[in-house]
Design a protein around this motif. Structure first.
Motif, PDB file in Angstrom:
ATOM      1  N   MET A 110      17.697  51.624  23.345  1.00 46.52           N
ATOM      2  CA  MET A 110      19.077  51.682  23.822  1.00 46.52           C
ATOM      3  C   MET A 110      19.861  50.466  23.328  1.00 46.52           C
ATOM      4  SD  MET A 110      19.181  54.459  25.557  1.00 46.52           S
ATOM      5  CE  MET A 110      20.675  54.320  26.494  1.00 46.52           C
ATOM      6  N   PRO A 111      21.176  50.621  23.116  1.00 46.65           N
ATOM      7  CA  PRO A 111      21.994  49.470  22.725  1.00 46.65           C
ATOM      8  C   PRO A 111      22.113  48.470  23.881  1.00 46.65           C
ATOM      9  CG  PRO A 111      23.386  51.371  23.163  1.00 46.65           C
ATOM     10  CD  PRO A 111      21.967  51.847  23.244  1.00 46.65           C
ATOM     11  N   GLU A 112      22.636  47.285  23.560  1.00 47.28           N
ATOM     12  CA  GLU A 112      22.784  46.248  24.586  1.00 47.28           C
ATOM     13  C   GLU A 112      23.650  46.759  25.734  1.00 47.28           C
ATOM     14  OE1 GLU A 112      26.217  45.482  21.744  1.00 47.28           O
ATOM     15  OE2 GLU A 112      24.159  46.093  21.534  1.00 47.28           O
ATOM     16  N   ILE A 113      23.417  46.193  26.895  1.00 48.55           N
ATOM     17  CA  ILE A 113      24.142  46.586  28.100  1.00 48.55           C
ATOM     18  C   ILE A 113      25.359  45.674  28.240  1.00 48.55           C
ATOM     19  CG2 ILE A 113      23.998  46.897  30.594  1.00 48.55           C
ATOM     20  CD1 ILE A 113      20.906  47.008  30.175  1.00 48.55           C
ATOM     21  N   PRO A 114      26.570  46.221  28.121  1.00 51.89           N
ATOM     22  CA  PRO A 114      27.749  45.362  28.182  1.00 51.89           C
ATOM     23  C   PRO A 114      28.052  44.808  29.577  1.00 51.89           C
ATOM     24  CG  PRO A 114      28.380  47.636  27.743  1.00 51.89           C
ATOM     25  CD  PRO A 114      26.891  47.589  27.788  1.00 51.89           C
ATOM     26  N   ARG A 115      27.675  45.529  30.637  1.00 51.27           N
ATOM     27  CA  ARG A 115      28.020  45.076  31.985  1.00 51.27           C
ATOM     28  C   ARG A 115      27.150  45.823  32.995  1.00 51.27           C
ATOM     29  NH1 ARG A 115      33.138  43.896  34.637  1.00 51.27           N
ATOM     30  NH2 ARG A 115      34.026  43.993  32.588  1.00 51.27           N
ATOM     31  N   ILE A 116      26.739  45.075  34.011  1.00 45.13           N
ATOM     32  CA  ILE A 116      26.067  45.678  35.160  1.00 45.13           C
ATOM     33  C   ILE A 116      26.778  45.139  36.387  1.00 45.13           C
ATOM     34  CG2 ILE A 116      23.958  45.778  36.521  1.00 45.13           C
ATOM     35  CD1 ILE A 116      22.372  45.555  33.976  1.00 45.13           C
ATOM     36  N   GLY A 117      27.129  46.007  37.300  1.00 43.55           N
ATOM     37  CA  GLY A 117      27.796  45.525  38.497  1.00 43.55           C
ATOM     38  C   GLY A 117      28.089  46.634  39.478  1.00 43.55           C
ATOM     39  N   MET A 118      28.883  46.293  40.458  1.00 51.81           N
ATOM     40  CA  MET A 118      29.256  47.237  41.504  1.00 51.81           C
ATOM     41  C   MET A 118      30.755  47.186  41.708  1.00 51.81           C
ATOM     42  SD  MET A 118      26.254  46.458  44.271  1.00 51.81           S
ATOM     43  CE  MET A 118      26.425  47.978  45.173  1.00 51.81           C
ATOM     44  N   ASN A 119      31.314  48.315  42.097  1.00 50.88           N
ATOM     45  CA  ASN A 119      32.731  48.398  42.461  1.00 50.88           C
ATOM     46  C   ASN A 119      32.837  48.647  43.948  1.00 50.88           C
ATOM     47  OD1 ASN A 119      34.006  48.164  39.893  1.00 50.88           O
ATOM     48  ND2 ASN A 119      33.339  50.234  39.429  1.00 50.88           N
ATOM     49  N   LEU A 120      33.781  47.996  44.567  1.00 48.44           N
ATOM     50  CA  LEU A 120      34.046  48.176  45.988  1.00 48.44           C
ATOM     51  C   LEU A 120      35.535  48.404  46.145  1.00 48.44           C
ATOM     52  CD1 LEU A 120      33.139  47.990  48.972  1.00 48.44           C
ATOM     53  CD2 LEU A 120      33.596  45.541  48.825  1.00 48.44           C
ATOM     54  N   VAL A 121      35.902  49.476  46.805  1.00 49.60           N
ATOM     55  CA  VAL A 121      37.307  49.794  47.027  1.00 49.60           C
ATOM     56  C   VAL A 121      37.640  49.495  48.486  1.00 49.60           C
ATOM     57  CG1 VAL A 121      39.057  51.606  46.990  1.00 49.60           C
ATOM     58  CG2 VAL A 121      37.262  51.582  45.248  1.00 49.60           C
ATOM     59  N   LEU A 122      38.642  48.638  48.681  1.00 47.25           N
ATOM     60  CA  LEU A 122      39.115  48.284  50.015  1.00 47.25           C
ATOM     61  C   LEU A 122      40.549  48.769  50.199  1.00 47.25           C
ATOM     62  CD1 LEU A 122      37.940  44.545  50.157  1.00 47.25           C
ATOM     63  CD2 LEU A 122      36.813  46.519  51.171  1.00 47.25           C
ATOM     64  N   ARG A 123      40.995  48.820  51.440  1.00 45.89           N
ATOM     65  CA  ARG A 123      42.400  49.140  51.692  1.00 45.89           C
ATOM     66  C   ARG A 123      43.289  48.065  51.086  1.00 45.89           C
ATOM     67  NH1 ARG A 123      40.816  50.233  57.404  1.00 45.89           N
ATOM     68  NH2 ARG A 123      41.997  48.356  57.842  1.00 45.89           N
ATOM     69  N   ARG A 124      44.460  48.442  50.668  1.00 44.55           N
ATOM     70  CA  ARG A 124      45.398  47.551  49.975  1.00 44.55           C
ATOM     71  C   ARG A 124      45.772  46.325  50.813  1.00 44.55           C
ATOM     72  NH1 ARG A 124      48.363  48.542  45.388  1.00 44.55           N
ATOM     73  NH2 ARG A 124      50.138  47.166  45.091  1.00 44.55           N
ATOM     74  N   GLU A 125      45.687  46.432  52.126  1.00 44.31           N
ATOM     75  CA  GLU A 125      46.075  45.315  52.994  1.00 44.31           C
ATOM     76  C   GLU A 125      45.185  44.081  52.804  1.00 44.31           C
ATOM     77  OE1 GLU A 125      44.605  45.551  57.347  1.00 44.31           O
ATOM     78  OE2 GLU A 125      44.719  47.641  56.661  1.00 44.31           O
ATOM     79  N   PHE A 126      44.001  44.249  52.256  1.00 43.93           N
ATOM     80  CA  PHE A 126      43.092  43.121  52.042  1.00 43.93           C
ATOM     81  C   PHE A 126      43.435  42.470  50.705  1.00 43.93           C
ATOM     82  CE2 PHE A 126      40.932  45.983  54.953  1.00 43.93           C
ATOM     83  CZ  PHE A 126      40.662  45.106  55.986  1.00 43.93           C
ATOM     84  N   ASP A 127      44.583  41.805  50.676  1.00 46.26           N
ATOM     85  CA  ASP A 127      45.124  41.301  49.416  1.00 46.26           C
ATOM     86  C   ASP A 127      45.139  39.777  49.307  1.00 46.26           C
ATOM     87  OD1 ASP A 127      47.124  40.816  51.252  1.00 46.26           O
ATOM     88  OD2 ASP A 127      48.734  41.556  49.976  1.00 46.26           O
ATOM     89  N   LYS A 128      44.543  39.090  50.258  1.00 46.94           N
ATOM     90  CA  LYS A 128      44.426  37.626  50.188  1.00 46.94           C
ATOM     91  C   LYS A 128      43.018  37.309  49.682  1.00 46.94           C
ATOM     92  CE  LYS A 128      48.276  37.276  52.640  1.00 46.94           C
ATOM     93  NZ  LYS A 128      49.179  38.233  52.060  1.00 46.94           N
ATOM     94  N   VAL A 129      42.938  36.631  48.566  1.00 41.65           N
ATOM     95  CA  VAL A 129      41.632  36.337  47.979  1.00 41.65           C
ATOM     96  C   VAL A 129      41.420  34.828  47.918  1.00 41.65           C
ATOM     97  CG1 VAL A 129      42.517  36.503  45.610  1.00 41.65           C
ATOM     98  CG2 VAL A 129      40.102  36.788  46.012  1.00 41.65           C
ATOM     99  N   LYS A 130      40.230  34.410  48.316  1.00 39.98           N
ATOM    100  CA  LYS A 130      39.836  33.000  48.253  1.00 39.98           C
ATOM    101  C   LYS A 130      38.425  32.986  47.679  1.00 39.98           C
ATOM    102  CE  LYS A 130      40.721  30.156  51.746  1.00 39.98           C
ATOM    103  NZ  LYS A 130      40.589  29.422  53.026  1.00 39.98           N
ATOM    104  N   TRP A 131      38.164  32.057  46.753  1.00 42.30           N
ATOM    105  CA  TRP A 131      36.833  32.004  46.177  1.00 42.30           C
ATOM    106  C   TRP A 131      36.447  30.576  45.836  1.00 42.30           C
ATOM    107  CZ3 TRP A 131      41.144  33.204  43.431  1.00 42.30           C
ATOM    108  CH2 TRP A 131      41.324  32.602  42.185  1.00 42.30           C
ATOM    109  N   PHE A 132      35.136  30.361  45.787  1.00 43.47           N
ATOM    110  CA  PHE A 132      34.570  29.109  45.327  1.00 43.47           C
ATOM    111  C   PHE A 132      33.813  29.425  44.050  1.00 43.47           C
ATOM    112  CE2 PHE A 132      31.263  25.700  45.453  1.00 43.47           C
ATOM    113  CZ  PHE A 132      32.134  24.643  45.272  1.00 43.47           C
ATOM    114  N   GLY A 133      34.402  29.015  42.944  1.00 45.12           N
ATOM    115  CA  GLY A 133      33.840  29.308  41.633  1.00 45.12           C
ATOM    116  C   GLY A 133      34.789  28.790  40.570  1.00 45.12           C
TER     117      GLY A 133
END
Length: 168
Positions: free
Chosen positions: A70-93
């Motif tokens: 098989m060819p190389e794997i470009p991406r592995i991950g997960m998608n999570l869909v939340l309601r639009r109201e959850f629009d404040k994002v904070k991260w450490f990275g």
């Protein structure tokens, strides 16, 4: 060349599902998927959700490639869909701007916050957008401070949008 991987998640077939509750404060849900094409199985994916009485959810994600041709794997991950109201994002990275594995050394690790809409970059032809690497944790909250906290073990990458990734 990598088109087989683009369709892999959409075409994954659930082959096993198991639920158990070993005690009143823990539920475990195991899902096993097979990824196949016209030649047969080329990979498998296992996801285990441990749901604790505290409301914490631990997600273990295991991917195994079964066919070396098989060819190389470009991406592995997960998608999570939340309601639009959850629009404040904070991260450490890495931040504050978007950064990718091949060009993230100018984005420093720190604590950042913004609105989801501001993480979008208006490219002429976007293929990816608003990606952040080397993230230790991210929270997505609404105006009342309610929301979701995701913690990496040890790190992960994320993007947050008001549209689906497939739209890019």
């Amino acid at each position: 060349r990598c088109a087989v991987w683009e369709a892999a998640g959409r075409n994954a077939r659930l082959v096993n599902s198991r639920f158990e509750q070993p005690n009143p404060k823990l539920a475990v849900y195991d899902l096993e998927y097979e990824l196949a094409d016209s030649e047969g199985r080329f990979a498998s994916l296992g996801i285990r959700y441990k749901i604790y009485g505290s409301g914490d959810v631990m997600v273990d994600y295991q991917f195994v490639k079964h066919r070396e041709s098989m060819p190389e794997i470009p991406r592995i991950g997960m998608n999570l869909v939340l309601r639009r109201e959850f629009d404040k994002v904070k991260w450490f990275g890495r931040g504050p701007g978007e950064n990718y594995g091949d060009r993230n050394s100018a984005s420093f690790i720190g604590l950042y916050k913004d609105n989801v809409a501001n993480l979008y970059t208006p490219y002429i032809r976007p293929q990816e957008n608003g990606y952040h690497t080397d993230v230790r944790w991210i929270s997505l909250t609404n105006g009342k401070g309610q929301g979701l906290l995701v913690i990496g073990e040890p790190i992960f990458c994320f993007s947050a949008h008001h549209n689906l990734r497939a739209d890019f």
